[in-house]
Scaffold this motif. Sequence first.
Motif, short mmCIF file in Angstrom:
data_model
loop_
_atom_site.label_atom_id
_atom_site.label_comp_id
_atom_site.label_asym_id
_atom_site.label_seq_id
_atom_site.Cartn_x
_atom_site.Cartn_y
_atom_site.Cartn_z
N HIS A 419 0.82 -1.21 0.00
CA HIS A 419 0.00 0.00 0.00
C HIS A 419 0.86 1.26 0.00
O HIS A 419 0.44 2.30 -0.53
CB HIS A 419 -0.94 0.00 1.21
CG HIS A 419 -2.15 -0.83 1.03
ND1 HIS A 419 -2.17 -2.19 1.26
CD2 HIS A 419 -3.40 -0.53 0.59
CE1 HIS A 419 -3.36 -2.68 1.00
NE2 HIS A 419 -4.14 -1.70 0.60
N ALA A 420 2.04 1.18 0.62
CA ALA A 420 2.91 2.35 0.71
C ALA A 420 3.99 2.38 -0.37
O ALA A 420 4.74 3.36 -0.46
CB ALA A 420 3.56 2.40 2.11
N GLY A 421 4.10 1.31 -1.17
CA GLY A 421 5.10 1.25 -2.23
C GLY A 421 6.52 1.15 -1.72
O GLY A 421 7.46 1.66 -2.35
N LEU A 422 6.71 0.46 -0.59
CA LEU A 422 8.04 0.35 0.03
C LEU A 422 8.71 -0.96 -0.41
O LEU A 422 8.64 -1.97 0.28
CB LEU A 422 7.91 0.41 1.56
CG LEU A 422 7.25 1.68 2.12
CD1 LEU A 422 7.06 1.55 3.63
CD2 LEU A 422 8.09 2.91 1.79
N VAL A 423 9.35 -0.91 -1.57
CA VAL A 423 9.94 -2.12 -2.16
C VAL A 423 11.10 -2.63 -1.30
O VAL A 423 11.19 -3.83 -0.99
CB VAL A 423 10.43 -1.85 -3.59
CG1 VAL A 423 11.07 -3.10 -4.18
CG2 VAL A 423 9.30 -1.37 -4.47
N LYS A 424 12.00 -1.73 -0.89
CA LYS A 424 13.19 -2.13 -0.12
C LYS A 424 12.78 -2.76 1.22
O LYS A 424 13.30 -3.81 1.61
CB LYS A 424 14.07 -0.91 0.12
CG LYS A 424 15.37 -1.23 0.85
CD LYS A 424 16.23 0.02 1.03
CE LYS A 424 17.51 -0.31 1.81
NZ LYS A 424 18.32 0.91 2.04
N ASP A 425 11.83 -2.12 1.90
CA ASP A 425 11.35 -2.66 3.18
C ASP A 425 10.66 -4.00 2.97
O ASP A 425 10.80 -4.92 3.79
CB ASP A 425 10.39 -1.67 3.86
CG ASP A 425 11.09 -0.40 4.31
OD1 ASP A 425 12.00 -0.51 5.15
OD2 ASP A 425 10.73 0.68 3.81
N HIS A 448 1.81 -10.64 -2.57
CA HIS A 448 2.25 -9.30 -2.15
C HIS A 448 3.61 -8.94 -2.76
O HIS A 448 3.82 -7.79 -3.18
CB HIS A 448 2.33 -9.22 -0.63
CG HIS A 448 1.00 -9.12 0.05
ND1 HIS A 448 0.05 -8.18 -0.32
CD2 HIS A 448 0.44 -9.82 1.08
CE1 HIS A 448 -1.02 -8.31 0.44
NE2 HIS A 448 -0.81 -9.31 1.29
N MET A 449 4.53 -9.90 -2.80
CA MET A 449 5.87 -9.62 -3.35
C MET A 449 5.79 -9.32 -4.84
O MET A 449 6.47 -8.40 -5.34
CB MET A 449 6.81 -10.80 -3.11
CG MET A 449 7.37 -10.87 -1.70
SD MET A 449 8.21 -9.37 -1.17
CE MET A 449 9.56 -9.28 -2.33
N VAL A 450 4.97 -10.07 -5.58
CA VAL A 450 4.79 -9.81 -7.01
C VAL A 450 4.20 -8.43 -7.23
O VAL A 450 4.66 -7.66 -8.10
CB VAL A 450 3.90 -10.91 -7.64
CG1 VAL A 450 3.46 -10.51 -9.05
CG2 VAL A 450 4.64 -12.23 -7.69
N LYS A 451 3.18 -8.08 -6.45
CA LYS A 451 2.59 -6.73 -6.58
C LYS A 451 3.60 -5.65 -6.23
O LYS A 451 3.69 -4.62 -6.90
CB LYS A 451 1.37 -6.62 -5.65
CG LYS A 451 0.13 -7.31 -6.16
CD LYS A 451 -1.03 -7.05 -5.22
CE LYS A 451 -2.31 -7.71 -5.73
NZ LYS A 451 -3.45 -7.47 -4.79
N LEU A 452 4.35 -5.89 -5.17
CA LEU A 452 5.33 -4.90 -4.70
C LEU A 452 6.38 -4.63 -5.77
O LEU A 452 6.71 -3.46 -6.06
CB LEU A 452 5.98 -5.42 -3.42
CG LEU A 452 6.79 -4.43 -2.57
CD1 LEU A 452 5.93 -3.27 -2.10
CD2 LEU A 452 7.39 -5.15 -1.37
N GLU A 456 6.10 -1.26 -9.07
CA GLU A 456 7.20 -0.29 -9.15
C GLU A 456 8.01 -0.45 -10.42
O GLU A 456 9.11 0.10 -10.55
CB GLU A 456 8.11 -0.46 -7.92
CG GLU A 456 7.46 -0.09 -6.61
CD GLU A 456 7.03 1.38 -6.55
OE1 GLU A 456 7.84 2.24 -6.92
OE2 GLU A 456 5.87 1.63 -6.16
N GLY A 457 7.49 -1.25 -11.36
CA GLY A 457 8.15 -1.40 -12.66
C GLY A 457 9.05 -2.61 -12.78
O GLY A 457 9.60 -2.87 -13.86
N GLY A 458 9.22 -3.37 -11.71
CA GLY A 458 10.09 -4.55 -11.75
C GLY A 458 9.36 -5.78 -12.23
O GLY A 458 9.36 -6.82 -11.55
N LEU A 459 8.74 -5.69 -13.42
CA LEU A 459 7.94 -6.79 -13.94
C LEU A 459 8.78 -8.03 -14.23
O LEU A 459 8.35 -9.16 -13.96
CB LEU A 459 7.21 -6.35 -15.22
CG LEU A 459 6.10 -5.31 -15.03
CD1 LEU A 459 5.58 -4.85 -16.38
CD2 LEU A 459 4.96 -5.87 -14.20
#
Length: 556
Positions: A419-425, A448-452, A456-459
């Motif tokens: 929800h917050a777009g925190l890929v690194k976290d 959740h990991m796939v969405k995360l 953010e563009g990491g398809l």
Amino acid sequence: MFFHLHLLHLDLSKVYLSLSRTKQLHALILKTHLSHDPFYATRIVRFYAVNGDLHSACKLFDESPSQSVYLWNSIIRAHAQAHKFEEAFSLFTKMFRTEIKPDNFTYACIIRACSESFYLEGLKLVHCGVTVSGLGLDSICSSALVTAYSKLGLVDEASRVFYGTPQQDLVLWNSIISAYGNCGRWDKGLQLFSEMRSMEMMPDGYTIVGLLSGLSDSSLIAIGQGLHGLCLKCNLDSNAHVSSVLVSMYSRCMCMNSAHRVFSGLFQPDLVTWSALITGYSQSGDYGKALFFFKNLNMEGKKADSILIASVLAAAAQIANVGPGCEIHAYVLRHGLESHVMISSALIVMYSKCGFLGMGTRVFEIMPEKNIITYNSLILGLGLHGLASEAFRMFDEILRNGLKPDEYTFTALLGACCHAGLVKDGREIFRRMKDEFCIQPRTEHYVHMVKLLGMEGGLEEAYNLILSLPEPVDCGIWGALLLCCDVCGNSELAEIVAQRLFESSSEKGAYRVMLSNIYAGDGRWDDAKKLRDHITEGKLRKITGLSWIKGFSRPA
């Protein structure tokens, strides 16, 4: 004297007596010296036990000059039924030091105590005692052993006891059928039922209950309907317990029309039956009916338990209508149930999903005791509202308080990162879940990991993550990547993902609509039209979205 003795015997033959009446009868047998007869002492001990007065029961037992096996059985059973298992085991050991030897009912009682306290080592010792005492072939002991082993998950041990008993009566057959039903092996239960019928043994209500308890999937509805037909044929549908389990079976199989039909035929459905119906409506997505029948339950004057209240709170959360949720909260406060962790956790989720996070946080703060379920509920709510930093702070508090996070904790934390777009976290949480807490990722974690990654563009990374998973990959994970392709406008990868979904998923309508939208967004109108035509011709439909807006009329 004869008249008083006649009245005494009438009272002692009853199933239940109030505590005051029990004390009156106790005084009478003391006055008439009948307490020296273990028959009278045994009956009074049982009535004390039913009323929860173990102190008086023990006092009478200790003062009885003649302690028969029946009196010993009564006092052991009294402690076991009160879940004072250590005292029951102690009395059983003490009995061996007397001249009175345990009988089959003594062993059956101790066997049940072992299973209810999940004392496997004790159960095995008692099983040895049964064999040594020559009661290994007794049907009462065998039935108790079969039930106990199955309750502890050792259905193969239960089967060995069953087949090792030469004279298998109906109670023993019911025990082994229920054992397989309760562990989900309905097919083995039906096989045993066929064997039982081939021996010309007529089933009773307990047989049907054992068979129905193993049916928990909508694909098994035909078997459930067949057993329902057998109930009607054998006139077992008038048995309230059987009807209650039929309601539960139909509810588990999401066949709510049949569940309601059976329910409507009951004269006075008990709380278990009400709960089965209401929970069934909630789990099948008919939240309005779940709330409606919960109101009817209250109008009948029945008191709901914590499991049912949590279920209807989940229904209120799903329709995001805080009104019914507040009414249920008021019901909880009126009945003094707010200290129940399950209820408080459900309240937190309900308020969070209805948009009232502050109310959910307030419920959390005033809770006298908090466990991991409570923390998971609040972390989920914080994540839904985009407060990832607060969710992380709750996670730190979990660790400081010595609680052990579970898979649901990490589902909520990864959801907060999404929800917050925190890929690194999100990456760090996923790593800690596997390496630090040794929790194997489940479908929802990968979603959740796939969405995360994808949002953010990491398809490509998300796609490679899915390819690294063992086959078959859950369609929910592929669906998450297709959604990311839609957001990022990558029609090439979307086609690859969609093809995997079309091959594996029965819910093809929604995914075809999504791919059609991707084509349209990319200007590929002919491809989009072909997909839409295929959906129409194949009569595939995406479930239409609905919005429910609660209106309030102004006073004139």
